[in-house]
Design a protein around this motif. Structure first.
Motif: not given
Length: 86
Positions: A66-70, A79-81
């Motif tokens: 998981f990652t937080e983006i704006e 979701i980051k891969f």
């Protein structure tokens, strides 16, 4: 590390081509997707890219997180891969 952003409307073959090119240049790539449809397209693209790179001796693996983006001034969870060679 290059970051590719995938949406629900992304063409998996086009994303796979971009992933393959970025992988050849840098050795690993991060793909970000927000929402179930975007995650689906990203996973398809990674599967296609594995087929593109396998004849050259590369065995790709992906590490999900998981990652937080704006987006538009709003914090969203994506979701980051991380895609890298085995």
């Amino acid at each position: 590390m290059e970051v590719l952003k995938v949406s629900t409307r992304s063409n998996p073959k086009a994303v796979a081509g971009a992933l393959t090119a970025a992988f050849r240049n840098q050795g690993s790539v991060e793909i970000q997707a927000v929402g179930a449809g975007a995650v689906n397209q990203a996973v398809k693209a990674i599967a296609i890219a594995r087929g593109y790179l396998a004849p050259n001796g590369y065995d790709l693996v992906m590490i999900p997180a998981f990652t937080e983006i704006e987006i538009d001034g709003e914090e969203r969870t994506a979701i980051k891969f991380i895609v890298e060679p085995r």
